[in-house]
Design a protein around this motif. Structure first.
Motif, PDB file in Angstrom:
ATOM      1  N   PHE A  89       0.817  -1.216   0.000  1.00 36.49           N
ATOM      2  CA  PHE A  89       0.000   0.000   0.000  1.00 36.49           C
ATOM      3  C   PHE A  89       0.852   1.268   0.000  1.00 36.49           C
ATOM      4  O   PHE A  89       0.454   2.290  -0.578  1.00 36.49           O
ATOM      5  N   LEU A  90       2.024   1.224   0.618  1.00 35.95           N
ATOM      6  CA  LEU A  90       2.916   2.383   0.579  1.00 35.95           C
ATOM      7  C   LEU A  90       3.352   2.673  -0.854  1.00 35.95           C
ATOM      8  O   LEU A  90       3.437   3.837  -1.262  1.00 35.95           O
ATOM      9  N   ILE A  91       3.623   1.613  -1.612  1.00 37.06           N
ATOM     10  CA  ILE A  91       4.008   1.808  -3.012  1.00 37.06           C
ATOM     11  C   ILE A  91       2.796   2.153  -3.864  1.00 37.06           C
ATOM     12  O   ILE A  91       2.809   3.123  -4.631  1.00 37.06           O
ATOM     13  N   GLY A  92       1.725   1.365  -3.735  1.00 42.60           N
ATOM     14  CA  GLY A  92       0.571   1.502  -4.607  1.00 42.60           C
ATOM     15  C   GLY A  92      -0.254   2.751  -4.371  1.00 42.60           C
ATOM     16  O   GLY A  92      -0.850   3.296  -5.308  1.00 42.60           O
TER      17      GLY A  92
ATOM     18  N   ALA B 238      12.058   2.633  -7.198  1.00 39.32           N
ATOM     19  CA  ALA B 238      11.942   3.914  -7.898  1.00 39.32           C
ATOM     20  C   ALA B 238      10.592   4.569  -7.674  1.00 39.32           C
ATOM     21  O   ALA B 238      10.492   5.798  -7.554  1.00 39.32           O
ATOM     22  N   GLU B 239       9.523   3.780  -7.615  1.00 35.67           N
ATOM     23  CA  GLU B 239       8.181   4.353  -7.498  1.00 35.67           C
ATOM     24  C   GLU B 239       7.722   4.537  -6.059  1.00 35.67           C
ATOM     25  O   GLU B 239       6.777   5.286  -5.801  1.00 35.67           O
ATOM     26  N   ALA B 240       8.346   3.869  -5.108  1.00 36.06           N
ATOM     27  CA  ALA B 240       7.962   4.041  -3.703  1.00 36.06           C
ATOM     28  C   ALA B 240       8.280   5.454  -3.249  1.00 36.06           C
ATOM     29  O   ALA B 240       9.243   6.065  -3.723  1.00 36.06           O
ATOM     30  N   PRO B 241       7.473   6.020  -2.345  1.00 38.42           N
ATOM     31  CA  PRO B 241       7.872   7.300  -1.741  1.00 38.42           C
ATOM     32  C   PRO B 241       9.211   7.131  -1.049  1.00 38.42           C
ATOM     33  O   PRO B 241       9.586   6.016  -0.656  1.00 38.42           O
ATOM     34  N   VAL B 242       9.939   8.222  -0.889  1.00 39.92           N
ATOM     35  CA  VAL B 242      11.331   8.140  -0.438  1.00 39.92           C
ATOM     36  C   VAL B 242      11.455   7.404   0.892  1.00 39.92           C
ATOM     37  O   VAL B 242      12.322   6.546   1.066  1.00 39.92           O
ATOM     38  N   GLY B 243      10.584   7.705   1.857  1.00 37.81           N
ATOM     39  CA  GLY B 243      10.664   7.051   3.160  1.00 37.81           C
ATOM     40  C   GLY B 243      10.446   5.549   3.059  1.00 37.81           C
ATOM     41  O   GLY B 243      11.210   4.753   3.620  1.00 37.81           O
ATOM     42  N   ALA B 244       9.414   5.147   2.329  1.00 34.26           N
ATOM     43  CA  ALA B 244       9.131   3.722   2.166  1.00 34.26           C
ATOM     44  C   ALA B 244      10.235   3.036   1.370  1.00 34.26           C
ATOM     45  O   ALA B 244      10.625   1.901   1.664  1.00 34.26           O
ATOM     46  N   GLY B 245      10.754   3.720   0.337  1.00 33.85           N
ATOM     47  CA  GLY B 245      11.839   3.150  -0.454  1.00 33.85           C
ATOM     48  C   GLY B 245      13.088   2.927   0.371  1.00 33.85           C
ATOM     49  O   GLY B 245      13.809   1.950   0.178  1.00 33.85           O
ATOM     50  N   THR B 246      13.340   3.827   1.312  1.00 40.10           N
ATOM     51  CA  THR B 246      14.493   3.673   2.200  1.00 40.10           C
ATOM     52  C   THR B 246      14.374   2.409   3.036  1.00 40.10           C
ATOM     53  O   THR B 246      15.331   1.647   3.189  1.00 40.10           O
ATOM     54  N   LEU B 247      13.192   2.166   3.583  1.00 39.13           N
ATOM     55  CA  LEU B 247      12.976   0.950   4.379  1.00 39.13           C
ATOM     56  C   LEU B 247      12.970  -0.296   3.506  1.00 39.13           C
ATOM     57  O   LEU B 247      13.416  -1.368   3.928  1.00 39.13           O
ATOM     58  N   LEU B 248      12.481  -0.166   2.275  1.00 37.29           N
ATOM     59  CA  LEU B 248      12.462  -1.300   1.356  1.00 37.29           C
ATOM     60  C   LEU B 248      13.881  -1.766   1.036  1.00 37.29           C
ATOM     61  O   LEU B 248      14.209  -2.953   1.164  1.00 37.29           O
ATOM     62  N   VAL B 249      14.730  -0.826   0.631  1.00 37.87           N
ATOM     63  CA  VAL B 249      16.093  -1.169   0.232  1.00 37.87           C
ATOM     64  C   VAL B 249      16.999  -1.361   1.443  1.00 37.87           C
ATOM     65  O   VAL B 249      17.916  -2.187   1.434  1.00 37.87           O
ATOM     66  N   GLY B 250      16.733  -0.607   2.518  1.00 37.72           N
ATOM     67  CA  GLY B 250      17.613  -0.650   3.671  1.00 37.72           C
ATOM     68  C   GLY B 250      17.367  -1.792   4.632  1.00 37.72           C
ATOM     69  O   GLY B 250      18.297  -2.275   5.282  1.00 37.72           O
ATOM     70  N   VAL B 251      16.092  -2.258   4.729  1.00 38.26           N
ATOM     71  CA  VAL B 251      15.767  -3.270   5.738  1.00 38.26           C
ATOM     72  C   VAL B 251      15.006  -4.449   5.160  1.00 38.26           C
ATOM     73  O   VAL B 251      15.395  -5.605   5.327  1.00 38.26           O
TER      74      VAL B 251
END
Length: 587
Positions: free
Chosen positions: A174-177, A268-281
């Motif tokens: 949902f964060l991405i979509g 690329a499409e996730a908001p910056v905060g969510a993308g950070t958690l996606l790639v970082g954790v």
């Protein structure tokens, strides 16, 4: 021994915060944000207490060796293997418990989550959300994601691990979509389908593991501690089938080539905060799964198929670096660099040496810190420029020196320059791998050179040289400047003409900012573009400190990781130097 309530509370606090934040629909946005931030800071305090408790547990002898657990209360599953244990019956008919506990690997990952979530919330304070979306919904989903991710790393029952693995996908979807970029629907769907495939295969393997344990014990179980003690009794042929389902699910999440293609779109499409958690954790769940389930519970299969994981990992190191160099989108660029780094982590896991596994776990932490710094700086850059295209930026260091400086620190950490946190991790992985896998280690080392090339090239294109690029100069597509800029800087010679988006002398531009027109252009761009504000500096400061601190003195974290790394190597049926003790120990 009494049960510890640290972990249940640690999981519950973000959930309570999410419910409260989501219900504050009529409250001012600032109040909603502050409430979410306060709830995200509570886990930081709890993790400090958890860290102290774990170190005390280690000091008191809470480390098992080989296959002989310490004596303890048998009514609390996993007590001999984990600190801060909590366990209650969940599904008695299948012997499933809601069991939580901490070893060195899970502790450092939970600490990383507790660190990054408040930073992400602070960085997202002024983030522009899609029309119709509320900040309460966005912050609530991040808190739900925090709770689920902690649950994944803390679970000591394989079924609970699976449930948390699936649950954490829901808030990220949902964060991405709902809150992502222009292609968010496509990215979210792709993320969901890949994750669904991995989840279904993991469920099949989970059932197989339950049935296999029943043949050994007479009754099936999914308790990790119990499975750990009977791992060598499960036939190798059975282990191979069970390993396949788990490994594909973890390879998708890791992400290993060729199962990686969901990540560039989602990141690329996730908001910056969510993308950070996606790639970082969130991606670390894949490598954590290899360490938590595959190596100790399926040792014969892990040893037999290690060559395949190592092959894919090394391919990922080289492939991720080459493809990253060809990216035109800044956020996609960061995701491809992560694919290369995940190759190092998976490589370290499957060479079965204590040094390499310690380095891989430390890399999981350090990659999360360095990539979070880089991803957030990229987000702050694109928020100012209104574009994710690399070609739209140039000379940013001149107009936003603090932003440019932090981009440089993130870049140096990404390429593992000595003195930054990633260097120690990469060094341990390669040193640990050169003994048992010298050929693959040499090939993997080329990834270091490639990383330096693509990272410094991107830094040069976006940060150095003359001020250029439509995102920095706020130009219109025809190359004319924004009217408010032109009017803001009248001078005796009239407003200087803005250079083309790609520079005055071609794509790279060779003109320097000497002379009246160049200086005026730089000043005008500085006022329009803007450097980091106080909030952004405060948000990024902890990451910068950790990049340097863990690069100079990583020992406190390694002291937590090393005992579990040794245990994992022993459980996989190898010596600390990666040599097999037996043929796998399975019949």
């Amino acid at each position: 021994m009494t049960q510890s309530w640290y972990l249940p509370v640690l999981i519950a606090v973000p959930l309570i915060g999410a419910v409260l934040v989501a219900s504050m629909k009529g409250s001012p946005a600032r109040t909603v944000k502050t409430t979410a931030l306060l709830f995200s800071l509570v886990p930081v305090v709890l993790v400090v207490l958890l860290w102290i408790a774990h170190r005390n547990w280690q000091t008191a002898g809470g480390v098992f060796t080989a296959y002989t657990p310490l004596s303890g209360d048998p009514t609390i599953p996993g007590q001999a293997f984990y600190s801060s244990v909590f366990s209650v019956d969940w599904i008695p008919a299948f012997g499933v418990h809601f069991s939580l506990g901490m070893d060195g690997i899970s502790l450092v990952m939970v600490a990383l989550i507790a660190l990054l979530v408040p930073i992400v919330l602070g960085a997202s304070w002024e983030e522009k959300l899609p029309e119709g979306r509320t900040v309460g919904g966005y912050f609530a989903l991040i808190l739900v994601l925090e709770s689920a991710m902690i649950g994944v790393f803390a679970a000591t029952d394989v079924f609970l691990f699976y449930v948390m693995f699936e649950v954490m996908l829901i808030p990220m979807y949902f964060l991405i979509g709902a809150f992502g970029g222009p292609r968010r629907a496509y990215a979210a769907t792709k993320f969901f389908l890949y994750s669904l495939l991995g989840g279904l295969l993991m469920l099949a393997s989970l059932i197989g593991l339950f049935l296999a344990s029943g043949r050994v014990l007479g009754t099936g179980t999914l308790d990790w501690a119990t499975l750990r003690t009977i791992a060598t009794e499960i036939p190798e042929s059975t282990q191979l089938w069970i390993f396949a389902g788990f490994a594909i699910a973890f390879a998708i999440k890791a992400p290993l080539v060729p199962l990686h293609t969901w990540l560039p779109d989602a990141g690329a499409e996730a908001p910056v905060g969510a993308g950070t958690l996606l790639v970082g954790v969130l991606d670390k769940v894949g490598t954590f799964g290899f360490l938590r389930i595959c190596l100790p519970l399926l040792p014969a299969a892990s040893a037999k198929l290690s060559w395949l994981i190592i092959l894919l990992a090394v391919i990922g190191i080289v492939y991720g670096a080459i493809v990253a160099a060809g990216q035109t989108d800044l956020k996609r660029f960061v995701t491809y660099t992560s694919i290369a780094h995940f190759g190092f982590i998976c490589f370290g896991v499957f060479v079965f040496t204590t040094q390499a596994i310690s380095g891989a776990v430390l890399y999981m932490v350090n990659h999360g810190i360095a990539t979070a710094l880089l991803f957030l700086v990229v987000g702050m850059l694109t928020a100012r420029g209104g574009s994710r295209l690399i070609a739209d930026y140039g000379g940013v260091w001149k107009v936003a020196p603090v932003l440019g400086g932090l981009f440089l620190i993130g870049s140096l950490a990404t390429i593992a320059v000595p003195g930054t946190n990633s260097f120690v991790s990469e060094f341990l992985v390669l040193i640990g791998a050169f003994g048992p896998q010298p050929a693959w280690a040499i090939i993997a080392t080329t990834g270091i050179v490639l990383a330096a090339l693509y990272m410094l090239w991107i830094f040069q294109r976006t940060m150095t040289g003359p001020v250029r690029g439509s995102a920095v100069l706020q130009q219109e597509p025809d190359g004319t400047g924004a009217p408010e800029l032109t009017a803001a800087f009248p001078d005796t010679a009239g407003p200087p003409e803005l250079p083309p988006a790609e520079g005055p002398h071609g794509p790279e531009g060779h003109e320097t900012d000497h002379g009246h027109g160049g200086l005026a252009t730089a000043v005008r761009a500085r006022v329009r573009f803007g450097d980091l504000n106080l909030r952004e500096k405060v948000v990024l400061a902890p990451l910068v400190v950790l990049v340097v601190l863990l690069g100079v003195y990583p020992q406190p974290v390694l002291d937590v990781i090393n005992p579990t790394a040794e245990q994992t190597v022993a459980a996989s049926g190898h010596t600390e130097h990666g040599e097999p003790l037996t043929n796998g120990g399975a019949r």
